[in-house]
Each structure stands twice: as structure tokens, then as C-alpha cells.
Scaffold this active site. Structure first.
Site, short mmCIF file in Angstrom:
data_model
loop_
_atom_site.label_atom_id
_atom_site.label_comp_id
_atom_site.label_asym_id
_atom_site.label_seq_id
_atom_site.Cartn_x
_atom_site.Cartn_y
_atom_site.Cartn_z
N ARG A 188 0.82 -1.22 0.00
CA ARG A 188 0.00 0.00 0.00
C ARG A 188 0.86 1.27 0.00
O ARG A 188 0.46 2.30 0.54
CB ARG A 188 -0.94 0.04 1.22
CG ARG A 188 -1.93 -1.09 1.30
CD ARG A 188 -2.94 -1.04 0.16
NE ARG A 188 -4.08 -1.89 0.44
CZ ARG A 188 -4.10 -3.21 0.26
NH1 ARG A 188 -3.05 -3.84 -0.23
NH2 ARG A 188 -5.18 -3.91 0.53
N SER A 260 -10.51 -0.58 3.46
CA SER A 260 -9.77 -0.76 4.73
C SER A 260 -9.33 0.61 5.21
O SER A 260 -8.64 1.33 4.50
CB SER A 260 -8.51 -1.60 4.49
OG SER A 260 -8.84 -2.85 3.99
N GLU A 356 -4.72 3.54 6.38
CA GLU A 356 -4.41 3.30 4.96
C GLU A 356 -5.05 4.44 4.16
O GLU A 356 -4.53 4.89 3.16
CB GLU A 356 -5.00 1.96 4.51
CG GLU A 356 -4.61 1.63 3.08
CD GLU A 356 -5.55 0.68 2.38
OE1 GLU A 356 -5.77 -0.43 2.88
OE2 GLU A 356 -6.05 1.06 1.31
N1 EPU Z 1 -10.47 -10.56 10.65
C1 EPU Z 1 -11.17 -10.58 11.85
N2 EPU Z 1 -12.17 -9.68 12.04
C2 EPU Z 1 -12.51 -8.77 11.11
C3 EPU Z 1 -11.81 -8.73 9.90
C4 EPU Z 1 -10.80 -9.62 9.69
O1 EPU Z 1 -10.89 -11.39 12.73
O2 EPU Z 1 -13.45 -8.01 11.37
C5 EPU Z 1 -9.44 -11.55 10.40
C6 EPU Z 1 -9.96 -12.62 9.44
O3 EPU Z 1 -10.60 -13.65 10.10
C7 EPU Z 1 -8.70 -13.11 8.79
C8 EPU Z 1 -7.84 -11.86 8.76
O4 EPU Z 1 -8.36 -10.97 9.73
O5 EPU Z 1 -8.05 -14.06 9.57
C9 EPU Z 1 -7.77 -11.21 7.39
O6 EPU Z 1 -9.05 -10.77 6.98
P1 EPU Z 1 -9.41 -10.50 5.44
O7 EPU Z 1 -9.08 -11.68 4.62
O8 EPU Z 1 -10.79 -9.96 5.39
O9 EPU Z 1 -8.34 -9.41 5.00
P2 EPU Z 1 -7.78 -8.12 5.71
O10 EPU Z 1 -6.36 -8.36 6.11
O11 EPU Z 1 -8.71 -7.65 6.74
C10 EPU Z 1 -6.74 -7.19 3.49
C11 EPU Z 1 -6.78 -5.93 2.69
C12 EPU Z 1 -8.09 -5.83 1.92
C13 EPU Z 1 -8.18 -7.01 0.99
C14 EPU Z 1 -8.11 -8.30 1.83
C15 EPU Z 1 -8.04 -9.54 0.97
C16 EPU Z 1 -5.39 -4.34 3.90
C17 EPU Z 1 -5.34 -3.09 4.72
N3 EPU Z 1 -6.61 -4.78 3.56
O12 EPU Z 1 -7.78 -7.10 4.46
O13 EPU Z 1 -8.02 -4.66 1.12
O14 EPU Z 1 -9.39 -7.00 0.26
O15 EPU Z 1 -6.89 -8.30 2.63
O16 EPU Z 1 -6.79 -9.62 0.37
O17 EPU Z 1 -4.35 -4.89 3.57
C18 EPU Z 1 -8.49 -2.36 1.07
O18 EPU Z 1 -7.27 -2.17 1.04
O19 EPU Z 1 -9.30 -1.40 1.06
C19 EPU Z 1 -9.00 -3.71 1.19
C20 EPU Z 1 -10.29 -4.00 1.36
#
Ligand code: EPU
Length: 360
Positions: A188, A260, A356
Site C-alpha cells: 500500500r 480498509s 491506509e
Molecule cells: N479478521 C477478523 N475480524 C474482522 C476482519 C478480519 O478477525 O473483522 C481476520 C480474518 O478472520 C482473517 C484476517 O483478519 O483471519 C484477514 O481478513 P481479510 O481476509 O478480510 O483481509 P484483511 O487483512 O482484513 C486485506 C486488505 C483488503 C483485501 C483483503 C483480501 C489491507 C489493509 N486490507 O484485508 O483490502 O481485500 O486483505 O486480500 O491490507 C483495502 O485495502 O481497502 C481492502 C479491502
């Protein structure tokens, strides 16, 4: 000393010139004292002194000297939070051409206008059989912003396929092409968010996309979803990603948000090890050596914030990493919630969250 008369004359001369230029470039749209509500997906009702929608570099460059500073180049504003009214010029890209520059046995080179809607570009690539951006399906925003923000999802990042970024200096109107290395991409991050923040407007991005199948399905339950749809074709991957996102992420047309809100923090492996002893369920991803990336959504949820609100700002009930505008929130309302979350996560885990979203 400049007399008030000569000041007024100068301003009115500027306006005359603007009208003149406007006449020539009918495609360009200049709006003074403009509402920003339609230009940010968080739905914040701030004002800008001036909004300029430009459709080509040739249109924008002659006008730059005349426009009020500071300048802020945006796309759909899908990653912005306006903290206040913006006193300056907001440049909105309406550069929407797309051109196939070349092709060899294994790849195509395609030049895309910065104002092209990102998800439309992904669909275009998928329909043409071009690999590399299918996991980035349904991300809000435009192509230019994808090159600034290095958008990423499900194991792909836009920078994986970016070959060149074509930009215009807002200081002197010169054109510059940045190679991928010069863009200094990281998670990012790019040079446009750091050293060159506010200094360039992007006109086009040149992507190199693959012609040979190269599915990336290792993230979460993506491979199961794709199998259930019938296998790893571009169309199935894109559809699976669209479905996963729709389950977890709010549609900004319905509920204002900037995706995010925080980045996933990267912490020393030692710190992660000691946290794991206390919180055995804390997930992690690999990062650079000696470091571990922890999902901010997990930290926020387990600090008790998921679904909670503070005035008209709330933590989305299905994904704690997303802050939403439940109606009429200002940038200050969003930040009050973000600051409360940051303090609480810091207190509980000793981890500092960084936004972010771009705070203006
Ligand atoms: N999780 C929780 N609670 C929540 C959300 C997430 O426990 O409310 C846990 C999930 O269970 C999982 C982990 O966190 O173990 C990761 O969750 P998720 O796969 O939803 O991805 P993320 O790390 O929360 C990142 C990106 C997203 C992208 C997803 C999928 C960033 C800041 N965000 O989210 O990007 O869609 O991975 O690759 O890196 C964005 O940048 O706007 C965005 C949506």
C-alpha cells in the site's frame, strides 16, 4: 505594495483566461465552490474552492499556472477522508482511453487512462484473457489511484503488473514517466504517497498482463470458491473474488466507506511471539524477514469494536477494518472513531495502527 485594485485586476485577468481556456477545451469541467460529496466514497460533505475534471494531459498542462494551489489529484476518492473543506484545486481525472501498445508470446502491454474505472479495467482484462489483475476484481476507484495506492487483495497487488506510470508535474507541467522501480512500490505504498505526494497527477498507467494462465489462489478460501465455480479460469476467479468481497465489504454506493481504513501492521517477530502466547488465535501473514504482518481487522474486532459506532461513524459489522459513514459524518467524526480504536488497540496489544486511507 500591491494595491487592492491591481490585486482585483490580477484575479479578474486570471478568470478571463480561465474562461478563454474553458471555451477551447469544452471537455474540461471547472466548478468553483464545489461540493466534494460526489467525489469521495466515504460520503463526506466537504467543499473545495475549485474542482477541475480533466480529460487529457494536453488539456490540463496549459491551465496549471492559473489554478489555485495547493492541488490535490484524485480519482473517485475511494481512499480519501476530507477532514475539512479543501482550499485549493481538486483535480479529478477523466482520462479514460485504453490502448493496446504491444503483444508478444506471453504478454500484452496496455496503456490505460488514470480515470478509467478500475473494476471496468479488470473486466476488460478478464474478457480479453489477460492475467494479472483478476484477484483485484471489484475494488472501488480508478486506475490512477491504483498506481498511487498499490491496491492489493487476495495475493495480488496492482504493482505486480505495472510497467510505467505516466505523470504530469503539478509544479511546472512537465511530463515524466516512472518505471516500476522508480515508483518504489511496497505494501500500500508508492513514491506518489511519500516523497512525491501532491507533486504529480497521473495521466496513464501502462500494464504488462500475461497471456498464459497464472492463477493465484492461495489466499483464504479463494481456491474452494473457484473450484466450486468449475475451476481456475479468469472468469471464475474474478467472479469468486466479487462474491467474497460482496459478503464482507460494504458497497460505497449504499454505505459510505473508504475500504480498509487501516493498514495491517507489520511488527517484529519477537513481539508477535509473545502476543501469541497470550492470544493463541491471533492470525498472521509473512512479511519481510524478522517481521510479521497481523490483520488489523482481527485486532480491532478483538478489542471489542466490531459493529460499534461513535456518532455517525461506525465500525462495519462484517469487517472491522472498514469504518463507515452511517449518515452525515464529517471527517472529524470518522477520525474521532479512528483515534479511539487506535488508542484501544495500542493499549491492549501494544501495536500502533496506521491509516491506509489518505487524510486530507
Ligand atoms: N479478521 C477478523 N475480524 C474482522 C476482519 C478480519 O478477525 O473483522 C481476520 C480474518 O478472520 C482473517 C484476517 O483478519 O483471519 C484477514 O481478513 P481479510 O481476509 O478480510 O483481509 P484483511 O487483512 O482484513 C486485506 C486488505 C483488503 C483485501 C483483503 C483480501 C489491507 C489493509 N486490507 O484485508 O483490502 O481485500 O486483505 O486480500 O491490507 C483495502 O485495502 O481497502 C481492502 C479491502
Amino acid at each position: 505594495m500591491i494595491s487592492s485594485f491591481s490585486m482585483e485586476r490580477k484575479i479578474s485577468k486570471k478568470k478571463d483566461y480561465l474562461q478563454f481556456v474553458l471555451g477551447i477545451f469544452a471537455a474540461m469541467k471547472i466548478t468553483r465552490n464545489a461540493r466534494l460529496i460526489g467525489h469521495n466514497t466515504m460520503g463526506i460533505d466537504a467543499m473545495a474552492d475549485c474542482i477541475v475534471e480533466w480529460a487529457s494531459a494536453d488539456e490540463l498542462i496549459p491551465l496549471l499556472d492559473e489554478l489555485e494551489r495547493p492541488m490535490l489529484a484524485i480519482g473517485q476518492g475511494s481512499n480519501l477522508v476530507f477532514m475539512d473543506d479543501f482550499h485549493g484545486t481538486v483535480l479529478v481525472s477523466a482520462v479514460r482511453d485504453i490502448e493496446l501498445l504491444g503483444q508478444d508470446d506471453s504478454s500484452v502491454l496496455v496503456k490505460v487512462g488514470s480515470g478509467f474505472v478500475w473494476d471496468d479495467f479488470v473486466t476488460y482484462a478478464v474478457l480479453n484473457g489477460w492475467w494479472g489483475v483478476e484477484n483485484l476484481t471489484a475494488i472501488p476507484g480508478q486506475v490512477g489511484a491504483a498506481a498511487v495506492q498499490n491496491i492489493g487483495a487476495y495475493g495480488q497487488e496492482s504493482s505486480d503488473c505495472i510497467e510505467t506510470v505516466m505523470a504530469i508535474s503539478l509544479e511546472d507541467g512537465s511530463r515524466r514517466e516512472f518505471s516500476r522501480d522508480e515508483c518504489r512500490y511496497a505494501y500500500r505504498q508508492s513514491i506518489f504517497k511519500n516523497e512525491l505526494k501532491g507533486k504529480y497527477a497521473i495521466s496513464h498507467v501502462i500494464f504488462r498482463l500475461g497471456l498464459k494462465p497464472a492463477p493465484k489462489l492461495s489466499y483464504g478460501n479463494l481456491s474452494q470458491k473457484v473450484e466450486a465455480l468449475g475451476g481456475a479460469t479468469l472468469a471464475n476467479i474474478s467472479r469468486a473474488v466479487r462474491e467474497i468481497r460482496a459478503e464482507k465489504l460494504p458497497d460505497p454506493a449504499i454505505l459510505g466507506n473508504a475500504g480498509s481504513f487501516f493498514m495491517n501492521p507489520v511488527i517484529p517477530a519477537e513481539q508477535y511471539k509473545s502476543l501469541l502466547a497470550q492470544y493463541p488465535d491471533m492470525p498472521s501473514y509473512t512479511a519481510q524477514s524478522g517481521m510479521v504482518k497481523v490483520p488489523a481487522g482481527w485486532l480491532i474486532e478483538h478489542a471489542g469494536w466490531k459493529g460499534r459506532s461513535l456518532g455517525p461513524a461506525a465500525v462495519y459489522e462484517k469487517q472491522a477494518l472498514v469504518l463507515v459513514n452511517t449518515g452525515g459524518a464529517t471527517g472529524q467524526d470518522i477520525m474521532a472513531l479512528a483515534n479511539a480504536i487506535t488508542a484501544s488497540v495500542k493499549e491492549k496489544y501494544g501495536i500502533t495502527l496506521n491509516p491506509e486511507a489518505n487524510l486530507i
